[in-house]
Structures are given as structure tokens and as C-alpha cells.
Write a protein that holds these residues in place. Sequence first.
Motif, PDB file in Angstrom:
ATOM      1  N   ALA A 131      12.574  50.403  27.355  1.00 30.01           N
ATOM      2  CA  ALA A 131      12.517  48.999  27.786  1.00 30.01           C
ATOM      3  C   ALA A 131      12.548  48.902  29.309  1.00 30.01           C
ATOM      4  N   LEU A 132      13.111  49.904  29.958  1.00 33.27           N
ATOM      5  CA  LEU A 132      13.212  49.866  31.422  1.00 33.27           C
ATOM      6  C   LEU A 132      12.007  50.521  32.099  1.00 33.27           C
ATOM      7  N   ILE A 133      11.066  51.008  31.296  1.00 35.57           N
ATOM      8  CA  ILE A 133       9.903  51.688  31.876  1.00 35.57           C
ATOM      9  C   ILE A 133       8.626  51.025  31.319  1.00 35.57           C
ATOM     10  N   PRO A 134       8.369  49.774  31.714  1.00 31.09           N
ATOM     11  CA  PRO A 134       7.230  49.057  31.119  1.00 31.09           C
ATOM     12  C   PRO A 134       5.888  49.747  31.365  1.00 31.09           C
ATOM     13  N   LEU A 136       5.062  52.564  30.809  1.00 32.65           N
ATOM     14  CA  LEU A 136       4.725  53.535  29.754  1.00 32.65           C
ATOM     15  C   LEU A 136       3.469  53.085  29.011  1.00 32.65           C
ATOM     16  N   ARG A 137       3.205  51.771  29.052  1.00 36.65           N
ATOM     17  CA  ARG A 137       2.011  51.263  28.357  1.00 36.65           C
ATOM     18  C   ARG A 137       0.728  51.811  28.990  1.00 36.65           C
ATOM     19  N   ASN A 138       0.820  52.352  30.218  1.00 30.76           N
ATOM     20  CA  ASN A 138      -0.375  52.870  30.896  1.00 30.76           C
ATOM     21  C   ASN A 138      -0.749  54.285  30.467  1.00 30.76           C
ATOM     22  N   VAL A 139       0.138  54.916  29.695  1.00 36.34           N
ATOM     23  CA  VAL A 139      -0.086  56.336  29.382  1.00 36.34           C
ATOM     24  C   VAL A 139      -1.225  56.506  28.380  1.00 36.34           C
ATOM     25  N   ASP A 140      -2.141  57.393  28.714  1.00 37.05           N
ATOM     26  CA  ASP A 140      -3.286  57.724  27.868  1.00 37.05           C
ATOM     27  C   ASP A 140      -2.791  58.149  26.474  1.00 37.05           C
ATOM     28  N   PRO A 141      -3.201  57.433  25.410  1.00 30.83           N
ATOM     29  CA  PRO A 141      -2.701  57.777  24.071  1.00 30.83           C
ATOM     30  C   PRO A 141      -3.029  59.215  23.667  1.00 30.83           C
ATOM     31  N   GLN A 142      -4.160  59.745  24.173  1.00 30.55           N
ATOM     32  CA  GLN A 142      -4.519  61.133  23.834  1.00 30.55           C
ATOM     33  C   GLN A 142      -3.481  62.108  24.426  1.00 30.55           C
ATOM     34  N   ILE A 321      10.432  56.729  37.461  1.00 31.25           N
ATOM     35  CA  ILE A 321       9.425  57.052  36.432  1.00 31.25           C
ATOM     36  C   ILE A 321       8.440  55.891  36.322  1.00 31.25           C
ATOM     37  N   ASN A 322       8.987  54.683  36.293  1.00 29.47           N
ATOM     38  CA  ASN A 322       8.113  53.509  36.184  1.00 29.47           C
ATOM     39  C   ASN A 322       7.161  53.422  37.385  1.00 29.47           C
ATOM     40  N   PHE A 323       7.682  53.768  38.555  1.00 31.93           N
ATOM     41  CA  PHE A 323       6.877  53.748  39.790  1.00 31.93           C
ATOM     42  C   PHE A 323       5.737  54.777  39.684  1.00 31.93           C
ATOM     43  N   LEU A 324       6.064  55.987  39.222  1.00 36.42           N
ATOM     44  CA  LEU A 324       5.040  57.040  39.131  1.00 36.42           C
ATOM     45  C   LEU A 324       3.956  56.690  38.114  1.00 36.42           C
ATOM     46  N   LEU A 325       4.295  55.826  37.164  1.00 40.26           N
ATOM     47  CA  LEU A 325       3.317  55.448  36.135  1.00 40.26           C
ATOM     48  C   LEU A 325       2.488  54.227  36.547  1.00 40.26           C
ATOM     49  N   ARG A 326       2.686  53.761  37.771  1.00 39.72           N
ATOM     50  CA  ARG A 326       1.841  52.668  38.274  1.00 39.72           C
ATOM     51  C   ARG A 326       0.459  53.237  38.597  1.00 39.72           C
ATOM     52  N   PRO A 327      -0.624  52.554  38.209  1.00 41.73           N
ATOM     53  CA  PRO A 327      -1.957  53.138  38.413  1.00 41.73           C
ATOM     54  C   PRO A 327      -2.256  53.522  39.861  1.00 41.73           C
ATOM     55  N   ASP A 328      -1.888  52.666  40.828  1.00 38.89           N
ATOM     56  CA  ASP A 328      -2.202  53.003  42.228  1.00 38.89           C
ATOM     57  C   ASP A 328      -1.406  54.218  42.699  1.00 38.89           C
ATOM     58  N   ILE A 329      -0.175  54.344  42.216  1.00 37.21           N
ATOM     59  CA  ILE A 329       0.672  55.467  42.635  1.00 37.21           C
ATOM     60  C   ILE A 329       0.172  56.767  41.991  1.00 37.21           C
ATOM     61  N   ALA A 330      -0.125  56.711  40.701  1.00 35.76           N
ATOM     62  CA  ALA A 330      -0.632  57.919  40.020  1.00 35.76           C
ATOM     63  C   ALA A 330      -1.942  58.369  40.669  1.00 35.76           C
ATOM     64  N   ALA A 331      -2.768  57.406  41.056  1.00 34.63           N
ATOM     65  CA  ALA A 331      -4.049  57.763  41.691  1.00 34.63           C
ATOM     66  C   ALA A 331      -3.806  58.432  43.039  1.00 34.63           C
TER      67      ALA A 331
END
Length: 395
Positions: A131-134, A136-142, A321-331
Motif C-alpha cells: 500500500a505504501l509503494i503505489p 508497483l503498478r508500473n512493474v512489467d507483468p512479464q 522503492i517507490n521513487f525508483l519505480l517512477r518511470p522518469d527515475i527508472a529511465a
Amino acid sequence: MPLARLAAGRFAPYKKESVVRFCRFLRASGLPGLLLAACAGCSGPAAHGPRASESEKVLNVYNWSDYIQPSVITDFEKEYGIHVNYDVFDSNEILETKLLTGHTNYDIVVPSGSFLERQLQADVYRKLDKALIPNLRNVDPQVARATALYDPGNQYSVDYMWITSGIGYNLAQIRARMPDAPVDSWRMLFDPAVVARFADCGVSVLDAPSEVVATVLLLLGRSPNSDSPADLEAAARVLHSIRPYLRYIDASRYIDNLANDDICLAMGWSGDVKQAHDRARDAGKGVDIVYSIPRAGAISNYDVLAIPADAPHVHNADLFINFLLRPDIAARNSDLIKYANAVLPSLQPLDPAVASDPGVYPPPALRAQLVPERARPAAYQRLLTRMWQRFKTGK
Ligand code: SPD
């Protein structure tokens, strides 16, 4: 990099929960009775009450070397007012030893999936509070399905980057010595008749025992994740045969050494070899470093973000963790370190040259040739550790 090393104190004397955790691991490992007898008085789970340190604006991260865009850390510090102590390692074994000892003081660690798989048996991680890492919805299901092999239900970890191990080489040096070199075959490194041709310009192999052995088994046409002593013996014979031609066995030096023309051939991880390529290009001395995934296939792995059970700053770890899963940050991370991240919407802001590089994001046909590394049983691990010591020392 303006990042302090972790403060002393993480080597504090072992406390009861560390001993309990270590003993649980020994039991799961099936180690000899004498060791287990020492654990007779240890039982019950580690206690996790509220921690005084939880309100501190501090985060202790332990990650692989050359595995983050430094400005991502400073941006996190600015955005959240949290100071990051960032420390690095270059082998799963080093991380594992620390985790099993306990009281690392780390809030985030980055094991490879196959290591996390067995570490979960020792209760060294804390369940993620999803719940604290929203993001996570960005993670590739594969990728999530792949990491669930190690961590069923993805309860304790989330992918940071996924990787292949392949061959890094200096185009000119290899061509000069062997114009028809089999650069798309593991024979480059594991056939003594081939690797001998490059010994004079420098050859290295990763200090990653299970992954190297799995790769040799792939070349031998055996099952890469085999835990059979006979297969291990077969791999050991191959490794013994190439040992005289290796300059060193190491998991981080090869990046700069390839870039500076100090070695010409390395078994290396995808992004590391690509970083060597970029560093060589930036140095402008005409060194061209190429990454090749052999046609016969390669080992893949998933380096995951996880929170140690005794982490002092769990809330800050969730934020990171939530920050690293942000699209701009991961890119931004993948743009620099050239590893594939699992954040699907990051493909948009990602440099198109990285997003379309088959060495970073292998296309489906190549991806089908990759063999995810798996945890092996403890008895096999012990044989592997002994064999690896002999290989490293050349005995
Ligand atoms: N420089 C970063 C290297 C990350 C490699 N992860 C190791 C995976 C081992 N299977």
C-alpha cells in the motif's frame, strides 16, 4: 559522488535475532549436527517492534557497484529531505554473508533473485507494504511473473534491473588475433584453444560461481541449473582447462579494464559491458567494446530491491522503492547504467538507443534463449564453493 559510506555500527555485536536467523538458515541448509547443536537454544522469530531510528531522516542502501545514476540519489535526498548512505558490493556472496550475520543496518539491499530465493528461507527479509509503494503498478507483468519464481507472490521484493551475462570484447584486439573468432559462442571464453589466443591481451571471468558454472553447463549441453555433482565436475574440468589463460576472476574491475584496453575479453554482465563501451567512447582513444549474447543462450537474473527484516528505516525504504519505480527515475537509471528495468512506462522517456538495444532489452526470440538462474541446494553449494576456491587459486 557526494555520498558518505555507511557509518560504523553496522558491525555491532550479534544480537539474539541474528543468531536465531543464522540458525534457521543452518537448519534449512542441512549443515552438520555440530553446527546445529550450537543453535539448540535458539528458537522463535525475530521480534520487530517500533524502532527509535524509524523517525530519522536517513536511508542506508547497499547496492551493486556501477548500478545507479548518482543524481537519482541526490534528487531523492532533495525531494524527501532524507540523507542516503550508499554502499556498494560486487558479489551476491558478500551480501549474503552480511545478511545472515544480521544487523547490517541496511534499509535496502539488492540481491539477485536466485540468491533471494534461498535467503527467504532464513527469514532475512521483511514483507513489502504494497500500500505504501503505489508505483508497483508500473512493474512489467512479464518481469513480475519471472521474479515470482524466486519470491512467490512478489511479497518481499520487486525487480530493480534484469540482466544477462555474456561476452564483452575489444573488437580490434580480438580481430587482430583471430579474424574468425566465434564471438557469438561461449567457446570464446571456455574453449582453451580459443581463449588461449587472447591471453596476451587480457581475459577475465566473473567472480560469480553459480552463474559461471551454469554458463559452462549451457555450453556443454547440460542443464544450467543442475545440482548434480557430476555436472559440477564436468564444469570444473572446463574451468581448470582455461585457468592458465585468465588474467583475473573479478566482478567489477573489468568495466574500466575493458574501457582502457587493459583487457580485451571478459565474461560480463550486460550493462557493465555497455558501460565499458560508453567509457571507452568517452575517452576517445578508438577503443570499441562490444557485448555479445551467445547464440546458444545465456543465463539471466533479476536483481531485486528488498528490505532486511531488521532494517532501521523501513518507511524511508518504502519511499525509496517507490521513487525508483517512477518511470522518469527508472529511465534515468537505465540510460546511464544500461541495464533493463522492469518499469514498463519508463520505455517512453528512455533513450531510444537504449530501449532498442538488443543487448539491454533482448528481443523475444533472444529472450526465449535465456535461462533464469535458480537457487541450488545447500549440499551442492558447499561443493561449488570448494571447487570455486580451487579454480580461483589455480589449484
Ligand atoms: N555493476 C552491476 C552488476 C549487477 C549484476 N548483478 C549480478 C547478477 C548476478 N547473477
